[in-house]
Every structure is written in C-alpha cells, then in structure tokens.
Design an enzyme around this catalytic site. Structure first.
Site, mmCIF file in Angstrom:
data_model
loop_
_atom_site.group_PDB
_atom_site.id
_atom_site.type_symbol
_atom_site.label_atom_id
_atom_site.label_comp_id
_atom_site.label_asym_id
_atom_site.label_seq_id
_atom_site.Cartn_x
_atom_site.Cartn_y
_atom_site.Cartn_z
ATOM 1 C CG HIS A 274 -1.656 1.345 1.513
ATOM 2 N ND1 HIS A 274 -3.080 1.301 1.085
ATOM 3 C CD2 HIS A 274 -1.466 2.602 1.777
ATOM 4 C CE1 HIS A 274 -3.652 2.529 1.302
ATOM 5 N NE2 HIS A 274 -2.599 3.201 1.606
ATOM 6 C CD GLU A 275 2.091 3.847 3.754
ATOM 7 O OE1 GLU A 275 2.166 4.769 3.127
ATOM 8 O OE2 GLU A 275 1.022 3.738 4.510
ATOM 9 C CG HIS A 278 0.209 6.329 -0.730
ATOM 10 N ND1 HIS A 278 -0.835 6.805 -1.156
ATOM 11 C CD2 HIS A 278 0.009 5.654 0.795
ATOM 12 C CE1 HIS A 278 -1.930 6.414 -0.739
ATOM 13 N NE2 HIS A 278 -1.541 5.948 0.768
ATOM 14 C CG HIS A 284 -5.852 6.756 0.885
ATOM 15 N ND1 HIS A 284 -5.736 7.444 1.892
ATOM 16 C CD2 HIS A 284 -4.813 5.677 0.797
ATOM 17 C CE1 HIS A 284 -5.075 7.041 2.627
ATOM 18 N NE2 HIS A 284 -4.349 6.047 2.093
#
Length: 551
Positions: A274-275, A278, A284
C-alpha cells in the site's frame, strides 16, 4: 481494518484517531439520531470536520477555536454525509457518528485553499514545509512548486519520470520478531505486485535510492505533527514521487507488531505494498476492496492488486511490457533470402469531419456514465477517450439530457454529489443521471451568482468552480449559492490560464483542461499551473482530426 492516521499534506498514511462530537448537532434519540446520553459523552465535532476539510478555518483563525453557527455545522455534516455515501440529513445521526468513528486515513477529504477560500494550502501545508526544515540531512525542495499541497485523488498525476526505480532499506525493525531477511523479502514481494502490472522495475541498491525505507518511532524528523504514536496508532506513511530528497521515502512505525503469514499483528508485506503505491504516485481509492483503500483490511494470504489499483497505476505508467520469450537456438548459417524493398509507411490518419474539426465548445463535462460530452449550440457531442466523436453523435442535447437548454453558458458534473449542473443566463438546471431534478430549472438572480458564467468544472477538492472574464467563483451546490470572498482573480490562482476561457473539465488523467477558441490549455493540479508547451490546437487530441495526438 486500517486505523486512522496522523498526516500532513505531504504524504498519505494509516493510523488511529478518536472522534469526539458535541451535543450541539443532531437530533433526538428517535429516527436514528444520537440520543442525549450519547451526545453528552461526546466532544466537539468541529475539530473532526476541520481536520478533514468540511469546515474551513478563516484567515487568522485557530483550528478548534472558531465559533460555528448551527447551520454551518449542518452544512458541513451534509457534505460529509454526501461525500461518504450516507443519507444526507444534516443531522449527527447514528449512521453518521458510526462513520466518523470508523478507522480511516487522516488525509483531508476536502482540500481547502489559501485565504479561507477553497483553492490552496492550509495549516497542514505549513506543517509540510516545517517538517522538511526539521529533517536533518535533507535538502530543500528544488523548486517552489514542490511545497504545494499534494492532493488526495487516487491518481493525482505526479509520477517518477523513469521506469527503473531503486529502493533501499536504511533501517530495519529492531522490535519485530521478523529477521532482516524476512523484512527485505516483504519489501521485494510488495514491489513485485506493482511490477507485474507496469513497465516498472525495482532494484535494491546500496547507495542513495529513489525510495528509502526505514522503521522509526515517535518524532523521527518529519515534524512533530507527523510523529508516530506507538502501537495501534499510525502504521506507516510515504511521500509522493518528486525531486526533493524525501520524495518517495517510506517510514514504518517500529512500535507496531509487524508480522507475516499470520492474522496476529499487522502484515508487513500488505502495508508495504500500500505505502509503495503512494511512493509511486497513487492516492487513496474509494473502492473498499482495493489495496489503495485507506483501511487495513487484515491479513489475506492471497492478497493481490484489485482491478481499481491496476487501472490507477496503469494510468500513470502504462501496462506491462511484452512478456519475455524463450531465446531461439542460435543458427550458424542461414540460406540467403531476397529482401523485399523497404516501404516507408505513412502515419495512420483517422477520418475526420470538417464540421467537427473547427468545433468550439460551449461546455465540456466528464459525466456520471464515465463519458465525456461537449456542448455546442443545441447539440451534444460524445467524445471518445482517444479523441474523436462517437458514432451516432452529435445529437440534440435535450434528447440526451432531459429538457436541456440550447446555447448553455457552462456545465459541470460533480462525482461527489453525482449531480450535473447546467448554467444559462440567470437559470440553473440540475440533473441526476440524464433526468432533470424536480423544481428545476431555478432562477438564481436573487443570489450572488455570476450572470452567464462562461465555464465550469468540478476540481480535485470536490468544489464547483465558475469562470467568467478574468474572475472565478465557487458554487456551493448544497446551498445553491456563492460563499463569501468571491470572485477572485483567475490568473492569480490558476497560473498560466488566460482570461475569458469558454469551457473546462477535469479529465481522468488527473489534469484539468481549459478551452478557448480552437486551442486548449493543460493545467497541473499538483503544481497548480499550466503545463509547459500549451496551449495547443484541440482538433487532433479532442476531435480526432489528423494523426492520433495525446492530450
């Protein structure tokens, strides 16, 4: 689940926040409203609504210390409810309170602009600059644009300008039972998730890397507002791509219980994937099942990218390259062959229509069905994603949008409220889908609306912007009015965009486009300025005239 994060404008993260609400908003214990006893145990909703952008802090105001009227709170709650797909009541009912108490990301839902308007940075933006100053051994941004607010849309538009990305762990967890080797392989597999769907390659290096990874605790140099807060608080955060020293860096809270292959604790590989999303430029997603949704969904031994994640990352970097093939056996000698004469191929040209190539736009919208529509006079044109007019168009606008006016001045579709707005003269039309809402059109002469706005768009902050001449306004779609403080100067806030634009739309590539005459302007939402090399003629990229041309 993902826990609420403490975050500033510079990155996205996960963490926990306690929601406190006051007895000043809401109703009785009946009909789903919060009871007196429930409200008595709550605190102030203003801090929550300010934090996530639903209540603006006026210039010179102090967050958490601004006097609010009941109507402004109800309005903010309505915005919150509509944004989150709840029943829009304006009351702090149980459904709304439950939503506010859900674990979530701390990045604002609505990005408020400078000076109390709806277009710039906030105090969180100042925290970002402060965090950079406090971060030792970090250089200042290479250009001022990098100090601007990063947006929270799932494909903001900023990306690495290369396909070979480097990464390096510079500090492994000292509290986890996972070995350094297990942690390294967690990062490697997390990067592999993104590599499988893109042309990107990821290499671990020993020197300075694009994505520097470390486990830290508490205040770790990103500014006090970004400090980790122990187990059960902020899990991790990452910075968007860019040219500053901290761009792409990813930090994990070393107070968390990082685990693998178990439902206990927090799975390092899933959070890392997930990170890293980014760190590659994604915001998101509002798709709950997507990896890039803000909430930690627990351990899944078979986790993979959701189709929404794949579409998002491929918007930025494209799809994967050609699959590797098994090399053919080497041939020592081959029979001589007669080569055909080389033919120079001319670029493929798409059929065009002269009446379309010179088309001016009265308005352009990215509609509820995902299609792009342009309006001109009494006609509506459905534009293809690659440029051109769809078969069967143009049509009379009122055969697509019920009772649509001819020669509209401006139009915009809001994905937040799922409403389409058309403006003509002193009247306003509002649509749900293609159907005109009851009681519309409405006369807006009694309000502070601009007469005959010439362009409209819904920007990344969810606000409807109206343009005329050298000025712009924000349209409050819930009150059908213009907030105080408008109009403002277009060229001051939309740098590089000329006066007297005729149409505008925020498209699905994360950029905003303005149209004037036969030309169009590409506007970077991240840097808040016109992209270099524009204006350009719109005939090829938008109307399919001549060779295929990217927007």
């Amino acid at each position: 689940m993902w826990r609420i994060c403490t975050v500033v404008w510079s990155y996205f993260c996960w963490g926990v926040v306690v929601v406190l609400l006051t007895p000043s908003v809401g109703g009785t214990s009946g009909n789903g409203d919060v009871s007196v006893a429930e409200r008595a145990t709550a605190g102030d909703p203003d801090a929550y609504l300010e934090k996530f952008g639903y209540l603006a802090v006026p210039p010179g105001g102090t967050p958490g210390n601004v006097q609010r009227s009941p109507e402004s709170r109800r309005h903010a709650i309505r915005e919150f409810q509509r944004f989150n797909g709840l029943s829009v009541t304006g009351n702090l009912d149980r459904q709304t309170l439950a939503k506010m108490r859900q674990p979530r990301c701390g990045f604002p839902d609505v990005i408020r602009p400078e000076g109390g308007s709806t277009f710039g940075t906030s105090t969180n933006g100042r925290n970002r600059n402060r965090s950079r100053n406090r971060n030792r051994n970090r250089s200042r941004p290479r250009n001022r644009a990098e100090e601007l607010t990063a947006q929270s849309f799932y494909v903001p538009g900023h990306k690495w300008k290369k396909t070979q990305i480097t990464w390096r762990p510079i500090g492994y967890s000292r509290t986890s039972r996972l070995s350094q080797s297990q942690q390294w392989w967690s990062f490697k597999r997390a990067f592999d998730k993104w590599a499988e769907q893109t042309p990107l390659t990821f290499s671990d290096v020993s020197g300075t890397a694009d994505i520097m990874i470390k486990f830290v605790r508490s205040d770790h140099g990103d500014g006090r507002g970004n400090a980790f807060d122990g187990r059960g608080g902020t899990l991790a955060h990452a910075f968007f791509p860019g040219t500053s020293a901290i761009s792409g860096d990813t930090h994990f809270d070393d107070d968390e219980q990082w685990t693998l292959n178990t439902e206990d604790g927090t799975n390092l590989e899933i959070v890392a994937a997930h990170e890293f999303g980014h760190a590659l430029g994604l915001g998101h997603s509002n798709v709950a099942q997507a990896l890039m949704a803000p909430y930690y969904q627990g351990y899944d031994p078979n986790f993979k990218l959701h189709k929404d994640d794949i579409q998002a990352i491929q918007h930025l970097y494209g799809g994967p390259g050609r699959p590797r093939t098994t090399p053919r056996p080497r041939v020592t000698s081959r029979p001589r062959v007669t080569l055909r004469p080389r033919v120079t191929r001319r670029p493929t040209r798409r059929p065009s229509s002269g009446r379309f190539c010179n088309l001016k736009f009265d308005a352009v919208i990215k509609a509820h069905d995902g299609s792009t529509y342009a309006f001109r006079s009494h006609d509506i044109y459905k534009l293809t994603s690659t440029g051109g007019v769809s078969r069967g168009f143009p049509k009379r606008a009122n055969t697509v949008f019920q009772s649509a006016p001819i020669n509209i001045d401006a139009a915009a579709y809001s994905p937040w409220s799922r409403k389409t707005y058309m403006f003509k003269g002193s009247r306003l039309w509002k649509y749900t889908g293609f159907r005109l809402d009851s009681d519309y059109p409405k006369d807006i002469r009694a309000t502070n609306f601009p007469t005959r706005p010439k362009a409209a768009l819904v920007w990344r902050d969810g606000r409807v912007y109206l343009f005329r001449g050298r000025q712009f306004w924000v349209f409050d779609e819930y009150r059908n009015s213009i907030p105080q403080g408008y109009p403002l100067d277009t060229r001051r806030y939309w740098r590089g965009i000329p006066n007297n634009v005729e149409a505008a739309v925020r498209w699905n590539d994360g950029y905003t486009y303005f149209f004037k005459g036969s030309n169009y302007f590409k506007f970077s939402d991240y840097y808040r300025r016109k992209v270099g090399g524009y204006p350009k003629p719109k005939a090829a990229p938008w109307l399919g005239c001549g060779s295929r041309t990217p927007k």
